[in-house]
Scaffold this motif. Sequence first.
Motif, PDB file in Angstrom:
ATOM      1  N   ASP A 127      -8.494  18.593   0.776  1.00  0.00           N
ATOM      2  CA  ASP A 127      -7.371  17.756   1.217  1.00  0.00           C
ATOM      3  C   ASP A 127      -7.738  16.283   1.004  1.00  0.00           C
ATOM      4  O   ASP A 127      -8.763  15.814   1.524  1.00  0.00           O
ATOM      5  CB  ASP A 127      -7.066  17.988   2.700  1.00  0.00           C
ATOM      6  N   LEU A 128      -6.907  15.555   0.259  1.00  0.00           N
ATOM      7  CA  LEU A 128      -7.180  14.156  -0.076  1.00  0.00           C
ATOM      8  C   LEU A 128      -6.170  13.233   0.596  1.00  0.00           C
ATOM      9  O   LEU A 128      -4.962  13.512   0.582  1.00  0.00           O
ATOM     10  CB  LEU A 128      -7.111  13.947  -1.592  1.00  0.00           C
ATOM     11  N   ASP A 129      -6.664  12.161   1.188  1.00  0.00           N
ATOM     12  CA  ASP A 129      -5.817  11.099   1.749  1.00  0.00           C
ATOM     13  C   ASP A 129      -5.936   9.878   0.835  1.00  0.00           C
ATOM     14  O   ASP A 129      -7.007   9.272   0.735  1.00  0.00           O
ATOM     15  CB  ASP A 129      -6.263  10.735   3.165  1.00  0.00           C
ATOM     16  N   HIS A 130      -4.804   9.508   0.201  1.00  0.00           N
ATOM     17  CA  HIS A 130      -4.796   8.378  -0.732  1.00  0.00           C
ATOM     18  C   HIS A 130      -4.299   7.111  -0.046  1.00  0.00           C
ATOM     19  O   HIS A 130      -3.327   7.144   0.713  1.00  0.00           O
ATOM     20  CB  HIS A 130      -3.881   8.680  -1.926  1.00  0.00           C
ATOM     21  N   LEU A 131      -4.958   6.021  -0.340  1.00  0.00           N
ATOM     22  CA  LEU A 131      -4.519   4.692   0.076  1.00  0.00           C
ATOM     23  C   LEU A 131      -4.513   3.821  -1.181  1.00  0.00           C
ATOM     24  O   LEU A 131      -5.518   3.200  -1.532  1.00  0.00           O
ATOM     25  CB  LEU A 131      -5.445   4.104   1.142  1.00  0.00           C
ATOM     26  N   LEU A 132      -3.372   3.801  -1.847  1.00  0.00           N
ATOM     27  CA  LEU A 132      -3.225   3.069  -3.102  1.00  0.00           C
ATOM     28  C   LEU A 132      -2.796   1.638  -2.786  1.00  0.00           C
ATOM     29  O   LEU A 132      -1.712   1.402  -2.259  1.00  0.00           O
ATOM     30  CB  LEU A 132      -2.188   3.759  -3.984  1.00  0.00           C
ATOM     31  N   VAL A 152      -5.505  -3.400  -8.353  1.00  0.00           N
ATOM     32  CA  VAL A 152      -5.083  -2.140  -7.758  1.00  0.00           C
ATOM     33  C   VAL A 152      -6.301  -1.251  -7.555  1.00  0.00           C
ATOM     34  O   VAL A 152      -7.224  -1.234  -8.381  1.00  0.00           O
ATOM     35  CB  VAL A 152      -4.023  -1.441  -8.643  1.00  0.00           C
ATOM     36  N   ALA A 153      -6.334  -0.585  -6.417  1.00  0.00           N
ATOM     37  CA  ALA A 153      -7.443   0.317  -6.073  1.00  0.00           C
ATOM     38  C   ALA A 153      -6.879   1.509  -5.329  1.00  0.00           C
ATOM     39  O   ALA A 153      -5.805   1.438  -4.727  1.00  0.00           O
ATOM     40  CB  ALA A 153      -8.492  -0.403  -5.229  1.00  0.00           C
ATOM     41  N   ASP A 154      -7.627   2.617  -5.390  1.00  0.00           N
ATOM     42  CA  ASP A 154      -7.207   3.852  -4.719  1.00  0.00           C
ATOM     43  C   ASP A 154      -8.335   4.308  -3.812  1.00  0.00           C
ATOM     44  O   ASP A 154      -9.311   4.922  -4.261  1.00  0.00           O
ATOM     45  CB  ASP A 154      -6.868   4.926  -5.753  1.00  0.00           C
ATOM     46  N   GLY A 155      -8.238   3.980  -2.525  1.00  0.00           N
ATOM     47  CA  GLY A 155      -9.273   4.361  -1.577  1.00  0.00           C
ATOM     48  C   GLY A 155      -9.058   5.785  -1.099  1.00  0.00           C
ATOM     49  O   GLY A 155      -8.373   6.020  -0.091  1.00  0.00           O
ATOM     50  N   VAL A 156      -9.631   6.746  -1.808  1.00  0.00           N
ATOM     51  CA  VAL A 156      -9.425   8.167  -1.508  1.00  0.00           C
ATOM     52  C   VAL A 156     -10.488   8.640  -0.524  1.00  0.00           C
ATOM     53  O   VAL A 156     -11.676   8.369  -0.695  1.00  0.00           O
ATOM     54  CB  VAL A 156      -9.479   9.010  -2.787  1.00  0.00           C
ATOM     55  N   THR A 157     -10.064   9.346   0.496  1.00  0.00           N
ATOM     56  CA  THR A 157     -10.972  10.046   1.411  1.00  0.00           C
ATOM     57  C   THR A 157     -10.448  11.466   1.567  1.00  0.00           C
ATOM     58  O   THR A 157      -9.328  11.779   1.146  1.00  0.00           O
ATOM     59  CB  THR A 157     -11.032   9.353   2.783  1.00  0.00           C
ATOM     60  N   GLY A 158     -11.232  12.343   2.173  1.00  0.00           N
ATOM     61  CA  GLY A 158     -10.745  13.702   2.351  1.00  0.00           C
ATOM     62  C   GLY A 158     -11.762  14.626   2.993  1.00  0.00           C
ATOM     63  O   GLY A 158     -12.867  14.218   3.357  1.00  0.00           O
ATOM     64  N   ALA A 169       0.849  -1.187   0.000  1.00  0.00           N
ATOM     65  CA  ALA A 169       0.000   0.000   0.000  1.00  0.00           C
ATOM     66  C   ALA A 169       0.886   1.239   0.000  1.00  0.00           C
ATOM     67  O   ALA A 169       1.903   1.279   0.698  1.00  0.00           O
ATOM     68  CB  ALA A 169      -0.927  -0.001   1.207  1.00  0.00           C
ATOM     69  N   SER A 170       0.489   2.229  -0.767  1.00  0.00           N
ATOM     70  CA  SER A 170       1.173   3.519  -0.782  1.00  0.00           C
ATOM     71  C   SER A 170       0.224   4.568  -0.217  1.00  0.00           C
ATOM     72  O   SER A 170      -0.881   4.766  -0.744  1.00  0.00           O
ATOM     73  CB  SER A 170       1.587   3.889  -2.213  1.00  0.00           C
ATOM     74  N   THR A 171       0.637   5.209   0.864  1.00  0.00           N
ATOM     75  CA  THR A 171      -0.200   6.230   1.509  1.00  0.00           C
ATOM     76  C   THR A 171       0.451   7.597   1.332  1.00  0.00           C
ATOM     77  O   THR A 171       1.665   7.740   1.508  1.00  0.00           O
ATOM     78  CB  THR A 171      -0.373   5.926   3.002  1.00  0.00           C
ATOM     79  N   PHE A 172      -0.360   8.583   0.984  1.00  0.00           N
ATOM     80  CA  PHE A 172       0.156   9.940   0.802  1.00  0.00           C
ATOM     81  C   PHE A 172      -1.026  10.913   0.808  1.00  0.00           C
ATOM     82  O   PHE A 172      -2.203  10.493   0.772  1.00  0.00           O
ATOM     83  CB  PHE A 172       0.945  10.056  -0.516  1.00  0.00           C
ATOM     84  N   GLN A 173      -0.727  12.197   0.847  1.00  0.00           N
ATOM     85  CA  GLN A 173      -1.751  13.246   0.871  1.00  0.00           C
ATOM     86  C   GLN A 173      -1.465  14.264  -0.219  1.00  0.00           C
ATOM     87  O   GLN A 173      -0.317  14.471  -0.618  1.00  0.00           O
ATOM     88  CB  GLN A 173      -1.761  13.960   2.229  1.00  0.00           C
ATOM     89  N   ARG A 174      -2.525  14.884  -0.689  1.00  0.00           N
ATOM     90  CA  ARG A 174      -2.365  16.017  -1.608  1.00  0.00           C
ATOM     91  C   ARG A 174      -3.540  16.971  -1.427  1.00  0.00           C
ATOM     92  O   ARG A 174      -4.613  16.589  -0.930  1.00  0.00           O
ATOM     93  CB  ARG A 174      -2.258  15.549  -3.051  1.00  0.00           C
TER      94      ARG A 174
END
Length: 493
Positions: A334-339, A375-381, A311-316
């Motif tokens: 503000d987005l929190d990504h959980l790729l 692969v999935a991108d669980g975006v929250t924000g 998993a790759s976690t990051f913010q933008r």
Amino acid sequence: MSAGICLVRRPGGLRSVRGTWVHTVAGARVAVLTGLMALVVLVSAGGGAWAAPPEAAPQTSALSPARRLDEAKTLFRRGNVLLEAGDEEGALDHFLRSRELVPSYQNTRNAASCLDKLGRFDEALEMYEALIAGFRDQLSETDRAQLAARMADISRRTGRLVIPSKIDGEVFVDGRPRGRLPLERPLRLLTGWRRLRVISEGHLPYETIVDVRHGIDMSVEARLERRRSSLGFTASPAGAMDALSRGWFLEAYGGYAGGGSLGSGAESAVETVCASGTCPGVSGAVVGVRAGYLMRSGLAFELHSGYLTVASTFQRSLEIPSPDGLGAALAVYDLDHLLLLRASYLGAGVSYRMPIGWKLSGLGRLSVALASAQVADGVTGAAYTPDGAEQAPLAIQGRDQVLRATPAFVEPEIGVELAWWRLRVSLSMSMLFSPSVGPVFGDRAIGVDAVCPGPGVEYAERLACAPNKALGEEQAFGSFLLWLPKLAVGSTF
């Protein structure tokens, strides 16, 4: 005759003791002499404070025939005393030494019987065969029938091993000497896994594990390598043979997977501007199994299969400009990504082991694999106004996309491996590189998860009325590099 056939030869007839034939002499005088001899032998052989230092045994090659016969008789008598005292190991040693000097019916049969009683059935069978071959005329019909029955019973627990090597050397099985090369006949060995070791002057010892089976004649070519002097560190020969014992192997492995990025479009957009703690970071785990064939040169060919989850976690942050484009931003998302990337893979590889000391070897491996990945991108924000007066959660349309791909993996690996009998344990570090480019996520719309009051309300007045933001198409993953420290445990067979 489950107790075996143990004969102790003395003049004067035969008597049966619990199914065991024993040559003996009647009379109290012999009993007294036997007791005195037992005391002398036990005191001289027992060590401790009363024991005198042992005298050096004379060189048997320098003895005259008469002296050899006398020594053989003395050893035989002492063996009988030790046998009556219950010391079968000591008695066996004396009988074997007596037989080395002058082989006879008595010392051969007593040695065979003691080997039988000690559970060394393979050696006992060989000694029984030597007894029949060399002294058949001294066996009665009853003795021959008993021996045949006992040998038939033992033979069901043994197999035969042929070592065709013509080099001069000594053969050990499970740490016991079993003869010298070249062998005159196949070795009788107990069924099961046996450690074979061959030693020859001027050569590195040869060691391997053999699976002895009843009714199957096995052959092992003991190819001994000549010793070579070295100015550097010299590996332990026994350890080298453990590390390079050829054969099939199977192992399971697992470890941590980590790296900087999966090369996705979202990660690429923020890698140069992210603040500390918000940059992409990959972590996960890998597990798998590997099977292959290891040659004595240290080269092995392998197949492997496993499962990788990372998993790759990051913010933008995304700014929503004001409607007229002149003022400050209307809102900030503000987005929190959980790729997430999960892949099962199947591949092949080649490895090489180089002995470095004791039972350790250096390990190098190169593997390639093809994966079936999701692969999935669980975006929250959350959204907020620039002044922080309002804040609201975000609703993201299209966040549940799951994409499928078939990336390729290339994995060089280095480490160390410990080989102990059939067990193998290795610690290694590998570099998993994927040159593949993944699919793209479709358009995703991001908006404030709140209801705008209605017409007449300006965007600048309420955060809930801020417009949606389209992310557009973004690549799920690109070329990436992961580091994998791994532990593997396996066995040869």
